[in-house]
Design an enzyme around this catalytic site. Structure first.
Site, short mmCIF file in Angstrom:
data_model
loop_
_atom_site.label_atom_id
_atom_site.label_comp_id
_atom_site.label_asym_id
_atom_site.label_seq_id
_atom_site.Cartn_x
_atom_site.Cartn_y
_atom_site.Cartn_z
N GLU A 337 46.62 -20.52 56.60
CA GLU A 337 47.77 -20.48 55.69
C GLU A 337 48.97 -21.14 56.34
OE1 GLU A 337 47.28 -16.38 53.13
OE2 GLU A 337 48.06 -16.19 55.16
N CYS A 338 49.64 -22.01 55.61
CA CYS A 338 50.92 -22.59 55.98
C CYS A 338 50.90 -23.16 57.41
CB CYS A 338 52.04 -21.56 55.81
SG CYS A 338 53.68 -22.30 55.59
N GLY A 339 51.49 -22.48 58.39
CA GLY A 339 51.47 -22.99 59.75
C GLY A 339 50.07 -23.19 60.28
#
Length: 632
Positions: A337-339
């Protein structure tokens, strides 16, 4: 040993503010630590999709802090999280998000601090940044206290005051105006400030805030806040303990390697607990420092965080890159997720233009931007198999990032969602055993079932008063400020149906002999009987038999008679200035002297000096307290 239900009282409240940056986090941490030092078990909560503030809560209380959000997890989900975690504490402190009433969409409180407080029945402590403020604090607090009838402001804490004398001015202003009391007044101290970066505060794990810093906050709270008074006004029933649920997955448990270090620290604790319930054993590892994955890891979960801040270290750990590649080549799952999504790319470009090699699982480039790229709640549909064996294919979450990712080959999307403009958005990657995307998903609580429209109970708010007392403008304000649809019936609107030239009810009845009042009452009863909230603009005090007639038509329908009045000078001024009909001052003054006699009112509204909106909010609040039904 968790506290026993009857061993000591329980306290619960929300810390809120008019806007972000008002000092909620500092005050919340100070109170959490102070109560812990008093020997109370303190459970922290954070409204909204925030990963960083809970990291400070954990250090202040010694317990994990939980996110609550009425949009992502529904009001029932919020109650479930609160009950499971607050029941083992002596105090539950919920730090709000943004301003008290700020939400996903104006007009819908879902996702706001106010909606969490309302769902849990929690009193609110309003933190007001009071630098340069004196009596104006009354206007601000009055607005917040009366804006929503279901929210109780139990007290106020003034932040960043100039002196003890300044604090006394603020306290006196609130007391004079009969508003919630000032429970504390805290001066500004630079050493209490917390650092920030593009996604909010710098996470607790990266700061130098140790026990001495939290203890200093607690000592300041003891000095500047009347904690005993705060505890007294936030005493509420203790939540009932919830039995631990049995694991939902039979068979052997699986091992889930979860990245947990300064670069990857954005996780919902309830999500991880739910994964354990689904049969996963959570094994933490560090992409910054470890050279390999935990042994026999069946899957890898790379959460969000700040890979751009630690790009040099992540890039240099090539052993971890190889370990992830071997894991992927063996067909084992990776969810990011994301990072974590950025870390799976081949390259990460930081704002200075430097290119840093990442794990290379995806043929893509992540670029950090200089401004916000995406922010908001999302409801996604997953067309394929959900990650990590999650059952639902529709999930809610939140997106917040400054970076963008460019794919150098076509990848199937992980999910689709609908933008505010109604356009379908496809995002993320679902390629073989790799699933990644920007949205931080929440899956610990099931989504609320689709709402089936039901008829709400009807009720009648009966406004009785003399001509020009302010009934009509009050009725309009009530309809505008009501949280549910309202029908307004004015007796004056029925007069033309009789064909008489007289502009008064008694004159029309005398000249026509028609059953006008009975017809009006029948219309009120029919609307309320069909489930409507009805505001009746009436002069029912002209004839006591009229009240008996109305009551006889309302079996089981609540009736709330309200006295609407003003002083004599105001009534004379209003009546003589009327332009909607010929003024009749003698008629209005006669009504003023007689119309309220013998009416059993449940509330009274004086319209002499207060605006219609202020009167309406006060009345809505009072009616909410008087009635077990949904407020109008």
């Amino acid at each position: 040993m968790p506290p026993q239900p009857d061993s000591q009282p329980f306290h619960g409240f929300c810390i809120a503010a008019p806007h972000s940056g008002g000092g909620k986090t500092t005050v919340a941490l100070a109170l959490m630590r102070a109560l812990r030092r008093r020997g109370l078990a303190v459970q922290g909560f954070k409204c909204g999709p925030d990963y960083i503030d809970p990291s400070f809560h954990r250090q202040a209380t010694g317990r994990p802090s939980l996110n609550i959000d009425t949009w992502m997890m529904s009001r029932e989900g919020v109650r479930s999280v609160w009950q499971r975690h607050a029941a083992t504490a002596d105090a539950g402190i919920c730090e709000g998000v943004m301003g008290l009433f700020d939400s996903r969409t104006p007009g819908d409180l879902s996702g706001s601090t106010a909606d969490c407080a309302h769902a849990l029945g929690l009193p609110v402590i309003l933190v007001v940044p009071a630098k340069g403020m004196a009596a104006s604090i009354s206007a601000l607090v009055s607005g917040y206290a009366r804006y929503h009838s279901g929210i109780r402001i139990a007290g106020v804490i003034a932040n960043r005051i100039g002196s003890a004398a300044h604090g006394k001015i603020l306290a006196d202003a609130l007391q004079r105006d009969h508003l919630p009391p000032l429970l504390g007044a805290i001066p500004h101290h630079a050493e209490w400030s917390l650092g920030s970066r593009q996604l909010g505060l710098v996470p607790a794990e990266e700061t130098t805030c140790g026990d001495d810093w939290y203890d200093a906050l607690a000592e300041a709270a003891e000095q500047w806040i009347d904690i005993d008074a705060l505890l007294e006004c936030t005493r509420i029933p203790r939540p009932e303990p919830v039995p631990a649920a049995a694991p939902s997955r039979s068979g052997p448990r699986k091992r889930l390697a979860v990245a947990r270090d300064r670069a990857f620290c954005f996780y919902y604790d309830d999500n991880l607990s739910n994964l354990e319930h689904l049969g996963w054993d959570i094994i933490p590892f560090s992409p910054l420092h470890d050279t390999g994955l935990p042994e026999q890891a069946d899957a890898v979960y790379l959460g969000g965080g700040y890979p751009e801040t630690f790009a040099r270290e992540l890039s240099a750990n090539t052993a971890m890159h190889r370990a992830l590649q071997c894991h992927a080549d063996a067909g084992r799952e990776i969810f990011a997720e994301c990072g974590g999504y950025m870390y799976l790319c081949r390259t990460l470009v930081t704002p200075d233009g430097q290119e840093w090699p990442m794990s290379g699982i995806l043929d893509a480039t992540a670029r950090m931007g200089g401004s916000l790229r995406s922010l908001g709640y999302r409801e996604v549909s997953i067309p394929g198999t959900p990650p990590l064996g999650l059952g639902p294919t529709t999930l809610r979450g939140h997106e917040f990032h400054w970076s963008s990712i460019e794919h150098h080959r076509d990848y199937p999307p992980l999910y689709t969602w609908t933008g505010r403009d109604g356009a379908a958005c496809r995002d993320g990657v679902s390629f073989g055993n790799i699933r990644a995307g920007y949205i931080h998903l929440y899956w610990a609580q099931p989504l609320p079932a689709p709402v089936v429209p039901t008829r709400t109970p009807g009720r009648i708010i009966l406004l009785n008063g003399a001509s020009s007392a302010g009934k009509t403008t009050l009725a309009r304000a009530l309809r505008r400020l009501s949280t549910r649809p309202v029908m307004t019936f004015s007796i004056d609107d029925f007069l033309p149906s009789c064909g008489a030239s007289d502009s008064t009810l008694t004159g029309t009845l005398d000249s026509t002999g028609l059953p006008l009042v009975e017809a009006y009452h029948a219309a009120l009863a029919a609307a309320a009987g069909a489930g409507a909230c009805v505001i009746a603009d009436h002069v029912i005090g002209e004839n006591r038999a009229w009240l008996d007639d109305l009551r006889s038509r309302l079996p089981g329908i609540p009736l709330f008679p309200v006295r609407v009045h003003c002083d004599r000078a105001t009534l004379i001024r209003r009546e003589t200035a009327r332009t909607d009909r010929p003024p009749d001052l003698a008629h209005a003054l006669r009504q003023m002297d007689t119309i309220h006699s013998g009416i059993p009112y449940c509330a009274a509204v004086d319209t002499t000096s207060s605006t219609p909106d202020i009167c309406a909010r006060q009345l809505l609040h009072l009616l909410h307290l008087l009635s077990a039904h949904t407020e109008p």
